[in-house]
Design a protein around this motif. Structure first.
Motif, PDB file in Angstrom:
ATOM      1  N   ASP A  30       0.860  -1.178   0.000  1.00 47.14           N
ATOM      2  CA  ASP A  30       0.000   0.000   0.000  1.00 47.14           C
ATOM      3  C   ASP A  30       0.895   1.227   0.000  1.00 47.14           C
ATOM      4  O   ASP A  30       1.787   1.335   0.837  1.00 47.14           O
ATOM      5  N   LEU A  31       0.647   2.144  -0.955  1.00 49.72           N
ATOM      6  CA  LEU A  31       1.449   3.369  -1.015  1.00 49.72           C
ATOM      7  C   LEU A  31       0.595   4.489  -1.586  1.00 49.72           C
ATOM      8  O   LEU A  31      -0.340   4.238  -2.344  1.00 49.72           O
ATOM      9  N   GLU A  32       0.942   5.706  -1.238  1.00 48.06           N
ATOM     10  CA  GLU A  32       0.291   6.868  -1.832  1.00 48.06           C
ATOM     11  C   GLU A  32       1.344   7.892  -2.192  1.00 48.06           C
ATOM     12  O   GLU A  32       2.262   8.133  -1.406  1.00 48.06           O
ATOM     13  N   VAL A  33       1.224   8.477  -3.363  1.00 53.32           N
ATOM     14  CA  VAL A  33       2.117   9.565  -3.742  1.00 53.32           C
ATOM     15  C   VAL A  33       1.253  10.795  -3.953  1.00 53.32           C
ATOM     16  O   VAL A  33       0.240  10.729  -4.648  1.00 53.32           O
ATOM     17  N   ARG A  34       1.630  11.905  -3.334  1.00 49.50           N
ATOM     18  CA  ARG A  34       0.818  13.127  -3.434  1.00 49.50           C
ATOM     19  C   ARG A  34       1.365  14.038  -4.519  1.00 49.50           C
ATOM     20  O   ARG A  34       2.512  13.921  -4.936  1.00 49.50           O
ATOM     21  N   ARG A  35       0.515  14.947  -4.974  1.00 51.64           N
ATOM     22  CA  ARG A  35       0.911  15.852  -6.046  1.00 51.64           C
ATOM     23  C   ARG A  35       2.077  16.739  -5.626  1.00 51.64           C
ATOM     24  O   ARG A  35       2.154  17.165  -4.484  1.00 51.64           O
ATOM     25  N   ALA A  36       2.981  16.951  -6.569  1.00 53.44           N
ATOM     26  CA  ALA A  36       4.120  17.868  -6.400  1.00 53.44           C
ATOM     27  C   ALA A  36       5.061  17.457  -5.283  1.00 53.44           C
ATOM     28  O   ALA A  36       5.723  18.292  -4.698  1.00 53.44           O
ATOM     29  N   GLU A  37       5.112  16.179  -4.979  1.00 56.53           N
ATOM     30  CA  GLU A  37       6.133  15.761  -4.024  1.00 56.53           C
ATOM     31  C   GLU A  37       7.196  14.921  -4.744  1.00 56.53           C
ATOM     32  O   GLU A  37       6.968  14.406  -5.828  1.00 56.53           O
TER      33      GLU A  37
END
Lengths: 279, 378
Positions: A30-37
């Motif tokens: 499970d992973l999440e990548v946020r905008r502009a990071e």
């Protein structure tokens, strides 16, 4: 370049499992990548970083679980949607992936030539500009990939990934095999791209300097799972043995000390990359 | 799909001193309006307002085009003012503007002027000459490596030799057999009409026997092997040199010529004569069947005449060509493999070259054999 909220999730990976025959690569990631990071994936050899990256860019399918990239569910994607989605991200491969039959300028202009109706002259101009943006001299444009050094090849590959102004950029080992000076250039380049264009950047790297100086959040993969996610200083305080490995070694400690020295300097002025430690 | 890509970029001039921009100024949206931009000229009044309020999307390509337009108008002496851009777009336009300013006058690299015909001819001749010299030096190196192996027989690599005999020889039996059988049929069939006219039906055995044994069998075998194995040698060695495997071999103290080239040459030297014998048999067999069908020459009659008409010399002439063809094919294939540099493209080019050159040299050698044999009265 769309105006969006800062915390929007760009990539959402849930319960992804992959196996090759009997060999389990991922068991429930499970992973999440946020905008502009700037998001980094690390892990030992064979921990499935590259496989996960390949799954995110539609080169491979996980056995179960779902991956959503830029709001699209990769599992349920039609051919046309897949092409449209691929235009919205750029990928820089570890060994460049440049086409040997084309010059560097033609390589960089290829996505524009393929997907837009722009005139050839304009495409060459834009390609030359993207090359200079990645720090290559204009003369390099007329050369063929086989004539380039490893570092130039990576920069040219990055320029090609940027050709269509992607919202999302995947970098596979951006500094591997580069001399410390060029690697420092890549650090600054990655940060500049994010600051200028609001790019979301996902990278695989083992370069501790890059991780400390540039990455906003880092995920550690090991034994088929995510062992920990957080900024480098958060990770360095975790007790998980799989994570400790990365910080325990002499190289890990040196990079950490440099970061701490710099923390003070950064508040006063422009952060420069410290002279690299002997390798 | 990205909804922002819906409307293409558009530009309008509601009044002579106003430009209204709209749509998506992105790499995919600006293709259509480029000619319109080029035709745009500065108005009589030396000031112009660019209204960017209705621009829906802007990327670096769009910003680049827009900045170029603005700079051109400015250089023509118009005071240009851009207004109502969204903050994000304004920032991007400014960044790109700095780049455009920094790059004006920067020479666009030109990749060599097209050469004249004479120049091209000269370059072609020089390249051909250099390649011939390189081929000669490769033959020399291979000969030295071979001499070294003779001096120290333990250097011979038997496994690759046997493997190559199987892949280039045994595995080629079906295709060689089929094609030479068909060739025998064709020769007999073409000759049948002429021979029948003179009532010389039995001479079909002379025709098929001599032409197959002396010429066609060695030639067809050489052409098949050049296409099948010569190209494979070039592609294999070429890919290995692109992936630095050849360099690795050298640094490990293994001579690439010993491991890669000599086994291939030796294997073909063995396999090609054997294949030629096989092709002789099948070719004559095909001719014999056609003689029976078309000319009513019985199998017994045909074989009687065949033994009288075709001397062992004719058979040996055919067989002695085969090792020469084998050496040409193996050497040219390996040579082109070692000349491969760069990437996949080069592998393809040199593989093609290996087949073309091997075929060419085989036919040239065959012609030289014909001249030599006629001079010797064979």
């Amino acid at each position: 370049m769309q105006s969006t909220t800062q915390d929007e999730t760009v990539i959402e990976i849930s319960q992804v499992s992959t196996r090759f025959g009997d060999h389990v690569v991922h068991s429930g990631i499970d992973l999440e990548v946020r905008r502009a990071e700037i998001f980094a994936l690390i892990g030992g050899s064979g921990s499935g970083k590259s496989t996960l990256l390949r799954e995110m860019i539609l080169l491979q399918r996980p056995d179960s679980g779902s991956i959503r990239v830029l709001g699209a569910d990769l599992q349920a994607l039609g051919d046309d949607d897949a092409i449209a989605l691929r235009r919205r991200w750029g990928v820089m491969f570890q060994h460049g992936g440049l086409f040997g039959a084309l010059t560097v300028t033609e390589n960089v202009g290829l996505p524009l030539r393929e997907h837009t109706g722009l005139a050839d002259g304009l495409i060459d101009e834009i390609a030359a500009w993207k090359l200079s943006m990645t720090g290559l001299e204009p003369e390099v444009g007329a050369q063929y990939p086989s004539e380039l050094s490893g570092g130039m090849m990576k920069r040219a590959s990055l320029a090609r990934a940027l050709a269509l102004d992607p919202e999302l950029l995947f970098l596979d080992e951006p500094t591997a095999g580069l001399d410390p000076d060029s690697a420092g250039g890549v650090d600054q380049l990655v940060r500049r791209l994010r600051d200028l264009f609001g790019l979301t950047i996902v990278m695989i790297t083992h370069d501790l300097d890059l991780l400390w100086q540039v990455a906003d959040r880092v995920a550690v993969l090991g034994e088929g799972r995510v062992q920990g996610v957080g900024s480098m200083s958060e990770l360095s305080r975790m007790d998980n043995p799989a994570i400790r490995k990365f910080f325990g070694g002499p190289r890990g400690r040196a990079a950490q000390e440099q970061e701490q020295q710099q923390a003070g300097a950064r508040s006063s002025g422009e952060p420069g990359r410290p002279p690299s430690k002997p390798k | 799909m990205n909804p922002l890509l819906a409307a293409p970029a558009a530009i309008a001039q509601p009044t002579p001193h106003e430009l209204a921009l709209s749509g998506s100024w992105t790499a995919r949206g600006i293709g259509a309006i480029e000619p319109q931009l080029a035709a745009l000229s500065a108005p009589a009044k030396p000031e112009l307002v660019v209204d960017g309020a209705r621009i829906e999307a802007l990327d670096t390509a769009g910003a680049w085009v827009l900045q170029k337009l603005l700079r051109r108008l400015r250089d023509e002496g118009t005071a240009v003012q851009v207004r109502d851009l969204r903050p994000g777009f304004a920032k991007l336009l400014e960044i790109v503007g700095r780049e455009v300013a920094g790059r004006t006058g920067a020479p666009i690299p030109v990749s060599g002027a097209p050469s004249s015909m004479l120049e091209g001819l000269g370059q072609g001749a020089e390249a051909a000459f250099k390649q011939a010299v390189a081929l000669l030096s490769f033959i020399g190196e291979s000969a030295i490596a071979f001499a070294g192996c003779i001096a120290h027989p333990s250097r011979f690599r038997w496994r690759p030799i046997l493997y190559n005999i199987r892949s280039a020889g045994f595995d080629a039996l079906p295709i060689v057999g089929l094609l030479s059988f068909l060739l025998g049929i064709v020769v007999a069939y073409q000759g049948a009409d002429q021979l029948r006219r003179y009532g010389a039906n039995i001479f079909v055995a002379d025709l098929v026997g001599l032409s197959m044994l002396r010429e066609f069998a060695p030639l067809i075998v050489a052409l098949i092997v050049a296409g099948r194995s010569g190209s494979a040698y070039a592609a294999q060695i070429g890919t290995m040199s692109v992936t630095e495997e050849i360099d690795a071999m050298r640094t490990l103290g293994i001579a690439p010529l010993d491991l890669l080239v000599l086994p291939k040459i030796l294997a073909l030297l063995v396999a090609l004569p054997l294949l030629t014998v096989f092709a002789d048999v099948l070719g004559v067999f095909g001719g014999m069947i056609m003689a029976h069908v078309q000319l009513d020459v019985g199998y017994g009659e045909f074989l009687d005449r065949f033994v009288k008409a075709v001397s062992p010399t004719a058979f040996l002439i055919g067989i002695c060509k085969a090792p020469v063809f084998a050496a040409i094919i193996a050497v040219v294939g390996c040579f082109q493999g070692f000349r491969t540099r760069g990437g996949a493209d080069s592998v393809g080019r040199h593989t093609t070259l290996s087949v073309v050159q091997a075929t060419f040299l085989v036919i040239v050698a065959d012609a030289l054999f014909s001249i030599a044999f006629s001079a010797l009265g064979l």
